[in-house]
Design a protein around this motif. Structure first.
Motif, PDB file in Angstrom:
ATOM      1  N   UNK A  10       0.832  -1.192   0.000  1.00 17.50           N
ATOM      2  CA  UNK A  10       0.000   0.000   0.000  1.00 17.50           C
ATOM      3  C   UNK A  10       0.875   1.253   0.000  1.00 17.50           C
ATOM      4  N   UNK A  11       0.479   2.199  -0.801  1.00 12.53           N
ATOM      5  CA  UNK A  11       1.074   3.536  -0.757  1.00 12.53           C
ATOM      6  C   UNK A  11       0.067   4.511  -0.158  1.00 12.53           C
ATOM      7  N   UNK A  12      -1.015   3.943   0.390  1.00 10.45           N
ATOM      8  CA  UNK A  12      -2.074   4.723   1.028  1.00 10.45           C
ATOM      9  C   UNK A  12      -2.390   4.131   2.388  1.00 10.45           C
ATOM     10  N   UNK A  86      -1.723  -5.537  14.493  1.00 12.26           N
ATOM     11  CA  UNK A  86      -2.694  -6.630  14.440  1.00 12.26           C
ATOM     12  C   UNK A  86      -3.963  -6.166  13.757  1.00 12.26           C
ATOM     13  N   UNK A  87      -4.558  -7.072  12.975  1.00 12.33           N
ATOM     14  CA  UNK A  87      -5.801  -6.711  12.337  1.00 12.33           C
ATOM     15  C   UNK A  87      -6.243  -7.705  11.288  1.00 12.33           C
ATOM     16  N   UNK A  88      -7.031  -7.223  10.345  1.00  8.55           N
ATOM     17  CA  UNK A  88      -7.592  -8.040   9.272  1.00  8.55           C
ATOM     18  C   UNK A  88      -7.186  -7.477   7.923  1.00  8.55           C
ATOM     19  N   UNK A  89      -6.854  -8.384   7.025  1.00  4.98           N
ATOM     20  CA  UNK A  89      -6.602  -8.060   5.630  1.00  4.98           C
ATOM     21  C   UNK A  89      -7.693  -8.743   4.833  1.00  4.98           C
ATOM     22  N   UNK A  90      -8.359  -8.003   3.962  1.00  6.08           N
ATOM     23  CA  UNK A  90      -9.428  -8.592   3.175  1.00  6.08           C
ATOM     24  C   UNK A  90      -9.253  -8.287   1.693  1.00  6.08           C
ATOM     25  N   UNK A  91      -9.652  -9.236   0.890  1.00  7.74           N
ATOM     26  CA  UNK A  91      -9.626  -9.090  -0.563  1.00  7.74           C
ATOM     27  C   UNK A  91     -10.816  -8.231  -0.974  1.00  7.74           C
ATOM     28  N   UNK A  92     -10.584  -7.299  -1.889  1.00  7.30           N
ATOM     29  CA  UNK A  92     -11.637  -6.438  -2.408  1.00  7.30           C
ATOM     30  C   UNK A  92     -12.154  -7.049  -3.705  1.00  7.30           C
ATOM     31  N   UNK A  93     -13.333  -7.586  -3.674  1.00  8.37           N
ATOM     32  CA  UNK A  93     -13.895  -8.285  -4.830  1.00  8.37           C
ATOM     33  C   UNK A  93     -14.231  -7.347  -5.986  1.00  8.37           C
ATOM     34  N   UNK A  99      -7.036  -4.952  -2.064  1.00 10.70           N
ATOM     35  CA  UNK A  99      -7.135  -5.451  -0.699  1.00 10.70           C
ATOM     36  C   UNK A  99      -7.103  -4.269   0.269  1.00 10.70           C
ATOM     37  N   UNK A 100      -7.676  -4.478   1.443  1.00 16.48           N
ATOM     38  CA  UNK A 100      -7.718  -3.467   2.486  1.00 16.48           C
ATOM     39  C   UNK A 100      -7.251  -4.086   3.796  1.00 16.48           C
ATOM     40  N   UNK A 118      -2.816  -3.523  -2.633  1.00 19.34           N
ATOM     41  CA  UNK A 118      -2.947  -4.667  -3.531  1.00 19.34           C
ATOM     42  C   UNK A 118      -2.346  -5.909  -2.906  1.00 19.34           C
ATOM     43  N   UNK A 119      -2.970  -7.046  -3.159  1.00 22.03           N
ATOM     44  CA  UNK A 119      -2.514  -8.340  -2.673  1.00 22.03           C
ATOM     45  C   UNK A 119      -2.162  -9.192  -3.884  1.00 22.03           C
ATOM     46  N   UNK A 120      -0.911  -9.646  -3.929  1.00 20.52           N
ATOM     47  CA  UNK A 120      -0.457 -10.480  -5.038  1.00 20.52           C
ATOM     48  C   UNK A 120       0.198 -11.736  -4.496  1.00 20.52           C
ATOM     49  N   UNK A 121       0.297 -12.754  -5.353  1.00 17.38           N
ATOM     50  CA  UNK A 121       0.868 -14.044  -4.971  1.00 17.38           C
ATOM     51  C   UNK A 121       1.915 -14.447  -5.992  1.00 17.38           C
ATOM     52  N   UNK A 122       3.027 -15.040  -5.518  1.00 16.89           N
ATOM     53  CA  UNK A 122       4.047 -15.592  -6.392  1.00 16.89           C
ATOM     54  C   UNK A 122       4.535 -16.906  -5.824  1.00 16.89           C
TER      55      UNK A 122
END
Length: 125
Positions: A10-12, A86-93, A99-100, A118-122
């Protein structure tokens, strides 16, 4: 078995006040073990990074769109002390890879923390 590395960037990111200048927050983890492998939070002129016991990030079940985030971090000059995020990460559909993260910073006090990114996978191979 090949591990997958997840990356939230995140840059925000906003800490404890709004409006405030946006900050950079990046964390990566091994999705198989839940072990964090990287943290970078640029806050107030300091760069925060993972503490030697980094915490864990796990996928919430049965709703796989959420991750429970429990990061232990520190910064230069305070390496002996662990602070928490600590907290929650959620995918933004509604947007690709969106993601937030919403959480609580725990250190010399507590404060709220939010980040849109943004959430990415590699593959780890």
């Amino acid at each position: 078995m090949t591990s997958t590395i997840a990356r939230f960037e995140s840059k925000e990111a906003y800490y404890a006040s709004f409006p405030s200048p946006p900050e950079i927050l990046i964390f990566e983890w091994d999705t198989e073990t839940g072990k964090p492998i990287r943290l970078e939070w640029q806050h107030g002129g300091a760069v925060w990074f993972l503490y030697h016991a980094p915490g864990q990030i796990t996928r919430e079940t049965p709703d796989f769109n959420y991750y429970d985030v429990n990061l232990r971090m520190t910064t230069t000059g305070y390496e002996h002390a662990a602070y928490g995020l600590k907290g929650k990460l959620t995918v933004d559909a509604h947007r690709p890879s969106g993601a937030t993260f919403a959480g609580i910073y725990e250190g010399t006090g507590t404060a709220w923390f939010v980040a849109d990114g943004f959430l990415t996978y590699t593959d780890a191979s």
